[in-house]
Design a protein around this motif. Structure first.
Motif, PDB file in Angstrom:
ATOM      1  N   ILE A 351       0.850  -1.205   0.000  1.00  0.00           N
ATOM      2  CA  ILE A 351       0.000   0.000   0.000  1.00  0.00           C
ATOM      3  C   ILE A 351       0.882   1.251   0.000  1.00  0.00           C
ATOM      4  O   ILE A 351       1.644   1.478   0.937  1.00  0.00           O
ATOM      5  CB  ILE A 351      -0.925   0.038   1.240  1.00  0.00           C
ATOM      6  CG1 ILE A 351      -1.712  -1.278   1.356  1.00  0.00           C
ATOM      7  CG2 ILE A 351      -1.872   1.227   1.176  1.00  0.00           C
ATOM      8  CD1 ILE A 351      -2.571  -1.369   2.599  1.00  0.00           C
ATOM      9  N   VAL A 356      -7.048  -0.217   3.621  1.00  0.00           N
ATOM     10  CA  VAL A 356      -7.864  -1.393   3.270  1.00  0.00           C
ATOM     11  C   VAL A 356      -8.287  -2.091   4.560  1.00  0.00           C
ATOM     12  O   VAL A 356      -7.589  -2.004   5.579  1.00  0.00           O
ATOM     13  CB  VAL A 356      -7.105  -2.396   2.365  1.00  0.00           C
ATOM     14  CG1 VAL A 356      -6.628  -1.752   1.088  1.00  0.00           C
ATOM     15  CG2 VAL A 356      -5.943  -3.058   3.101  1.00  0.00           C
ATOM     16  N   ALA A 393     -11.000  -2.225  -0.131  1.00  0.00           N
ATOM     17  CA  ALA A 393     -10.457  -0.857  -0.011  1.00  0.00           C
ATOM     18  C   ALA A 393     -11.493   0.012   0.680  1.00  0.00           C
ATOM     19  O   ALA A 393     -12.665  -0.035   0.329  1.00  0.00           O
ATOM     20  CB  ALA A 393     -10.145  -0.299  -1.395  1.00  0.00           C
ATOM     21  N   CYS A 397      -7.059   3.739  -3.098  1.00  0.00           N
ATOM     22  CA  CYS A 397      -5.763   3.204  -2.670  1.00  0.00           C
ATOM     23  C   CYS A 397      -4.798   3.169  -3.854  1.00  0.00           C
ATOM     24  O   CYS A 397      -5.165   2.719  -4.951  1.00  0.00           O
ATOM     25  CB  CYS A 397      -5.903   1.763  -2.179  1.00  0.00           C
ATOM     26  SG  CYS A 397      -6.805   1.627  -0.677  1.00  0.00           S
TER      27      CYS A 397
END
Ligand code: CMP
Length: 435
Positions: A351, A356, A393, A397
């Protein structure tokens, strides 16, 4: 030869680049002074400066010709011969020699011979094009500037020509006649023509000359306006491209009757692309680059993820490079399921920004929330089992994915990375919520 020149101007040592600049400047001065000299000659006027400038030009162009010969610039290309002839005739004093050896040569031949060095302006033009390519950021403004300079030169040439051929008022001072000729040229070229200086309408040559200037003027000013318009349109190239794309997508969605909610999602996605990347598609740009620059670009573009993932921060440079080139960017929309429980996993995720949720067995309650710098989806790859949970999510993201094959490849070379991932996978599999 032009191609050879292009590479040469970017790679030649600075002194030669400076010399090239100097010869270009000399060519520009010659393009002004030689027609002026011809005009003055026809009006029975001489000035030592015009004579001195001409000979300085011959000397500079001769030195330049020898330098280029020694650098073997004229060899091995079709245009080499053309440049050779151009530089040679610009360097030789053909006009003065002709005047001494063939006193009753036709006037047009004498004038042409004297004006031969003006041809060197072509080199100045190719050089200015080179600069435009080397510095695309200012290419638009340079193009407009060189067009304006070229039009000013044309105005000067036409003014001189007009005096040399049609001037019929020898009692006025030559400077004033030149000014009047330029005034006439500008008003005629802009097709304004105040009518205070008009062609002799009984003289076909006068009429044709005036019309020719009008046509050249209309074309030249159309060209300038076009250039300025395209320069303004390209000022904010990225925004224009984005708006253009949005218009096409909107038309497409209208045409296909896409439901309102879906349209909003599409808009949201493109707005996010615009906010975070100014609409540029990273992978499209990267694939066009040669491998060596691409890696450097990728290292730079992915420096945020390298800084955010705690393990990466301590990793050695080789491991980082090996990983970074394998990462593929991916955007997840809010509410999108990135991983579905039970699927066969073929990649893991890092990420770069956003949040998330890892969902529990009821598929609604998050058992863990992962933010930037975390990774997920590693268990299925390390343990070779189906996905153990849903991952959704909760915001937009920015993710990077690492494929199974790439992960295995990196692990065989850098077992310490495998060890780190394996440890975290074991803790997570034990199902205690871990960040
Ligand atoms: P995987 O099983 O491949 O797919 C679901 C992913 O959710 C899993 O890999 C982990 O990366 C992640 N995950 C599962 N349980 C947890 C947890 N308790 N804390 C953090 N992440 C988890």
């Amino acid at each position: 030869m032009i191609a050879a020149m292009s590479s040469s101007s970017s790679m030649t040592p600075a002194p030669f680049a400076r010399w090239e600049l100097f010869t270009a400047f000399t060519a520009f001065i010659m393009a002004i002074s030689l027609p002026l000299e011809q005009m003055a000659y026809h009006a029975s006027y001489t000035h030592p400066m015009l004579f001195i400038t001409r000979w300085i030009g011959y000397i500079v162009f001769s030195i330049d010709f020898i330098v280029r010969l020694r650098r073997k610039e004229y060899r091995g290309s079709a245009n080499g011969n053309a440049w050779f002839l151009l530089d040679l005739f610009a360097a030789l004093p053909v006009g003065p020699v002709l005047m001494r050896t063939w006193t009753d040569a036709p006037g047009w031949l004498m004038v042409s011979a004297h004006l031969l060095p003006v041809l060197r302006i072509i080199r100045t033009y190719t050089l200015s094009r080179e600069w435009q390519h080397q510095n695309p950021a200012t290419a638009g403004i340079r193009r407009i500037a060189s067009t304006l300079v070229f039009i000013a030169l044309c105005t000067h040439w036409i003014g001189c020509w007009q005096i040399a051929v049609y001037d019929a008022s020898p009692e006025t001072h030559i400077a004033m006649r030149y000014l009047q000729a330029i005034y006439w040229t500008v008003t005629t070229m802009t097709t304004i023509g105040y009518g205070d200086i008009t062609p002799d309408k009984t003289n076909a040559g006068d009429l044709l000359f005036t019309m020719l200037i009008m046509v050249i003027g209309a074309g030249a000013f159309g060209f300038i306006i076009g250039n300025i318009a395209s320069f303004l349109a390209n000022l904010d190239f990225a925004r224009n491209q984005h708006l253009d794309k949005m218009q096409r997508i909107n038309a497409f969605m209208r045409y296909n009757d896409i439901p309102e909610k879906l349209r909003e999602q599409v808009h949201g996605y493109y707005n996010y692309l615009w906010r975070t990347r100014k609409g540029f598609d990273e992978s499209e740009i990267l694939t066009e680059l040669p491998a060596s620059i691409r890696i450097e670009m990728e290292m730079h573009l992915r420096r945020d993820i390298v800084a955010k993932v705690p393990f990466f921060r301590g990793a050695d440079n080789y491991l980082l490079r090996a990983l970074v080139v394998e990462l593929k960017p991916l955007i997840a929309l809010p509410g999108e399921y990135i991983i579905r429980k039970g699927e066969i996993g073929d990649k893991m995720y890092f990420i770069a920004s956003g949040t998330v949720d890892v969902l529990g067995t009821d598929k609604t309650t998050p058992i863990a929330t992962l933010t930037e710098g975390s990774f997920f989806g590693e268990i299925a790859l390390m343990e070779k089992i189906p996905r153990g949970a849903d991952v959704r999510a909760s915001t937009y993201c920015d993710l990077y994915t690492l494929s199974r094959a790439a992960l295995e490849h990196v692990i065989t070379q850098y077992p310490e990375f495998g060890e780190h991932v394996r440890k975290l996978a074991a803790v997570r599999k034990g199902s205690a919520p871990v960040n």
